[in-house]
Design a protein around this motif. Structure first.
Motif, PDB file in Angstrom:
ATOM      1  N   VAL A  69      35.029  71.680 127.671  1.00  0.00           N
ATOM      2  CA  VAL A  69      36.387  72.201 127.785  1.00  0.00           C
ATOM      3  C   VAL A  69      37.122  71.487 128.914  1.00  0.00           C
ATOM      4  CG1 VAL A  69      35.694  74.052 129.360  1.00  0.00           C
ATOM      5  CG2 VAL A  69      37.731  74.334 127.945  1.00  0.00           C
ATOM      6  N   THR A 170      43.183  75.916 127.224  1.00  0.00           N
ATOM      7  CA  THR A 170      42.370  74.725 127.406  1.00  0.00           C
ATOM      8  C   THR A 170      42.133  74.052 126.055  1.00  0.00           C
ATOM      9  OG1 THR A 170      40.375  76.068 127.199  1.00  0.00           O
ATOM     10  CG2 THR A 170      41.201  75.643 129.431  1.00  0.00           C
ATOM     11  N   GLY A 172      39.161  71.968 123.862  1.00  0.00           N
ATOM     12  CA  GLY A 172      37.718  71.797 123.853  1.00  0.00           C
ATOM     13  C   GLY A 172      37.256  70.869 122.746  1.00  0.00           C
TER      14      GLY A 172
END
Length: 830
Positions: A69, A170, A172
């Motif tokens: 991530v 985020t 990933g």
């Protein structure tokens, strides 16, 4: 580091950091992907390599996965580009904690899918083939304020509308189900925001497009803004579906009035839109973040409904979006107007959506308040053209509903849709014939007949839909050993408390190992004494009844009748059902409903999509589009003359005491693992002999990769839960003191030495943790899904042999320890 990102984690020695580029309007920066130890990360000359450990299958859910991530968070609009590959399946991009793009899904029939980054809605795609294992691909995922687009090597794989303005999170990258994935490079592009439609520079949260009715247009705009989709697919509501579900395609007037709005508000809850009528207090509602539908006055520049979606901090006015326009309405002019507050709520089942919509439609038509009955009031101009649209909406909605939930009402729904389509055509013709009164009257009379026929078909469809019975909260919740997954799903539905390791342990399944000589079939789900496994599962607090036999000729049809009768009776009593081969040949699925034609089931390929005919039980009649097309192409839709009829139901009962459950499960595992057990069919091996069969297959080059990937996953799942079961059993049994326990008083009286019993458990736990560890490595070596070929890689075969020998040595100690543990448990009753 991108100046607009927020650091969320700190790298540690066990992590691997992989640099990625951030390219924005203000220049270029850097961020890092942080791959934790759980991803087994490695830096190579080509980039980053990770292997999902596939060791976190959890109760009530499918496996989650480990992935790398970004350190920072990002906002739309953006584009993610990555050059990546997989050795088998599950190449994934992650968007925050909800969204993901999955290429090469572990289920081959659906090659990729996307989960909505804000709602987790699931949309599958099967028009593209799987990515080639080992080949590098350039992936590009673009997310703007109002759509998402996925490209693979420049080819558009999917375009999904939605409202993504509020998304941030985020980014990933990783795999799942043991896949080994590689990343050569990644870049995140910060894109220019869309041009604002408001004078104050605000992108509207709701964009209301013109529609057949202003209230319904506002309702559709709210649904899009809230990212609401159809029940189990990431497909946005169309105008026709919204009109159909809320009954407005069948209403009494072309232009909606207060009563129609109230009906639409009530039925909209079925698709996840909760509307609450208020007479005042608008500012408090808006400040709480709720959308509002309100009828603005002409002095605000809008003559009709608009959606209010925020407060202008400068003027204190309300941001609004009306069909085709946006702006700011002053507080004084809207503060006391009645309005509907709009929020999300849980969707009803698609069956319930259809039932309620048809009930309203039949009521309207039967009372003489249908669209056609009011046609004389509207002349032949624009108003009648609106009627044409409404009939078209009715037809489109019924055809959509037929695809989703038709079942035994399918022909009737299609018939009704065709009659509405005909009515629409005739009403359109009456507009064109406005200068010929005779022809116009003829068209209107024919339209009346078409509507009467549609009414009759819908009324018959309702009778069949009302006769359908479903257990709406029964879901297949996973597990690779799908028989135990189905049983556990039934336990969850009934509220029977039983962890996944406990089920694997008390059935002995966690300690079983079965194989054929070439590892060329799935024996774990086929070739065990499942009647005894079901009996042992009952110790958790259930009675499991049913039919399971291989039959031919006239006996087959009679067995099918018997099974269907039993399923109907069980579901009517609220008892869940399951069966082997209901949807897929080697897998077990839960049966959650029935109608006059057959079963409704949920397995690895999902829930819904069609009925499974009652006389085709056991022949893998998965109703998903991929399986349906495959059967059609391979000519497998013909008559069935022989087969397995397997259908069981689960009802609650008193649980056995923990000592009995543990002792009987372990005793069964030891018996089946012993050489020459007569319950095992010829050609199959259990216990240590199964290890030897696998080792020989790898040594001789006869191990078939496809079934290696399948069986290794099941073997690892069994041993992982075996070790966890021993820990749970030790805690439950060794906390008892001479029949006084902490689990509800279910322990038997007897002579109990907690210290000696705990030592016996510890002696068994250690070797089975070793077996679980070795099987985990084996699973990583052959992640599902493998090619349809023999394992030709000599190095992989050598590694597999070494791991099997290591696991076998631990298993020898484990079986001996289990025998001692059973003897200790038996001594507790002396």
């Amino acid at each position: 580091m991108n100046e607009n990102t927020q650091m969320k984690v700190t790298a540690g020695e066990s992590q691997v950091l992989f640099p990625i580029r951030i390219i924005g309007l203000d220049g270029t920066g850097e961020d890092v992907l942080i791959a934790s130890a759980e991803t087994c990360p490695q830096r190579t000359t080509e980039g980053l390599v990770m292997t999902d450990q596939h060791d976190n299958i959890v109760h009530l859910a499918f496996p989650t996965s480990h992935y790398a991530v970004t350190a920072g968070e990002y906002r739309v609009p953006l584009r993610i580009e990555a050059v990546a590959r997989t050795d088998s399946s599950n190449l994934r991009l992650y968007l925050g904690d909800k969204g993901r793009v999955v290429l090469n899904s572990e289920a081959n029939e659906v090659n990729f899918y996307i989960k909505h980054p804000m709602t987790r809605a699931h949309m599958t795609f099967d028009q593209h083939g799987p990515l080639e294992p080992g080949r590098w691909y350039r992936l590009s995922l673009t997310i703007t304020e109002r759509f998402m687009r996925l490209e693979v090597d420049g080819e558009v794989y999917a375009e999904c509308p939605g409202y993504f303005v509020d998304w941030s999170g985020t980014i990933g990258f990783g795999g799942a189900f043991g896949a080994r994935v590689g990343l050569r490079e990644m870049a995140i592009f910060r894109l220019k925001p869309e041009t604002s439609l408001l004078p104050c520079g605000v992108i509207p949260k709701v964009l209301v497009k013109p529609g057949a009715d202003v209230f319904m247009a506002c309702l559709l705009g709210c649904a899009e803004s809230l990212n609401l989709t159809l029940s189990d697919a990431w497909l946005p509501f169309s105008e026709a579906i919204l009109y159909g579900v809320t009954g407005q395609a069948f209403r009494s007037k072309v232009n909606m009035g207060p009563t129609d709005e109230e009906t639409a508000a009530r039925l909209a809850a079925n698709i996840g839109i909760h509307l609450t009528r208020h007479e005042s207090g608008l500012q408090a509602i808006l400040e709480a973040g709720t959308l509002c539908i309100v009828r603005l006055r002409p002095e605000n520049g809008v003559d009709g409904c608009a959606v209010l979606f925020g407060i202008d901090p400068e003027t204190g006015g309300y941001f609004y979006s009306a069909p085709g326009s946006v702006g700011i309405a002053t507080v004084e002019r809207v503060a006391e107007l009645p309005f509907y507050g709009v929020k999300c709520c849980r969707q009803a089942s698609e069956l319930q959506q259809l039932r309620d919509a048809l009930a309203f439609a039949v009521e309207r038509i039967a009372s003489g308040e249908s669209v056609f009955r009011q046609s004389d009031a509207y002349g032949v101009g624009d108003e009648r053209r609106k009627m044409v649209r409404l009939c078209g909406f009715a037809a489109d909605f019924l055809l959509h509903a037929n695809r989703r939930v038709g079942g035994d009402a399918s022909g009737l729904l299609e018939e009704a849709a065709n009659w509405f389509r005909e009515e629409s055509r005739l009403l359109e013709a009456s507009v064109s014939a406005s200068t010929d009164p005779g022809l116009q009257a003829e068209n209107l009379e024919a339209a009346a007949h078409a509507e009467e026929r549609a009414f009759a078909s819908m009324q018959a469809a309702i009778e069949r839909l009302n006769a359908r019975k479903e257990l709406s909260k029964l879901w297949f919740t996973g597990l690779n050993v799908s028989q135990l997954g189905a049983i556990h799903s039934c336990f969850n539905f009934l509220g029977i408390r039983c962890s996944v390791p406990w089920l694997y342990g008390i059935t002995g399944h966690g300690f079983l190992f079965i194989a054929d000589d070439k590892i060329s079939i799935p024996p774990y789900n086929h070739n065990l004494p499942n009647d005894e496994i079901r009996r042992l599962a009952e110790h958790a607090g259930a009675r499991i009844g049913g039919i399971s036999r291989y039959v031919t000729g006239d006996d087959l049809r009679e067995a099918h009748r018997e099974a269907f009768s039993a399923a109907r009776s069980a579901i009517n009593n609220g008892w869940p059902c399951y069966g082997l081969g209901v949807t897929e040949g080697s897998e077990t699925a839960v049966v959650y409903g029935y109608d006059s034609e057959g079963y409704y089931a949920h397995g690895w390929h999902g829930r819904g999509g069609g009925v499974i005919p009652w006389d085709r039980l056991g022949v893998a009649m998965c109703p998903c589009d991929g399986c349906t097309d495959w059967r059609r192409k391979n000519g497998l839709d013909g008559p069935v003359r022989e087969g397995l009829v397997d259908l069981h139901w689960v009802e609650p009962a008193e649980p056995a005491d923990d000592f009995t459950a543990v002792r009987e499960g372990l005793r069964f595992a030891l018996e089946i693992s012993a050489p020459g057990d007569r319950r095992i069919a010829p050609g199959f091996h259990t216990g240590l002999a199964a290890y030897d069969a696998w080792i020989r297959a790898f040594e001789n080059g006869t191990a078939f990769a496809f079934y290696i990937g399948y069986n290794v996953s099941l073997f690892y799942e069994c041993r992982k839960h075996a070790a966890a079961f021993l820990h749970e059993a030790k805690e439950r049994l060794c906390t008892a003191t001479n029949a006084a326990d902490t689990t509800g008083g279910r322990q038997p009286a007897g002579n109990l030495d907690n210290r000696l019993l705990a030592e016996a458990f510890d002696e068994a736990i250690a070797p089975y943790e070793e077996v679980a560890s070795a099987s985990k490595e084996l699973d990583a070596l052959f992640p599902w899904r493998q090619p349809d070929d023999y394992v030709r890689d000599a190095e992989k075969r050598a590694k597999a042999i070494a791991l099997l020998r290591k696991a076998r040595m631990a298993e020898v100690r484990g079986l001996s320890a289990l025998q001692a543990l059973v003897e200790r448990l038996e001594s507790c009753h002396e």
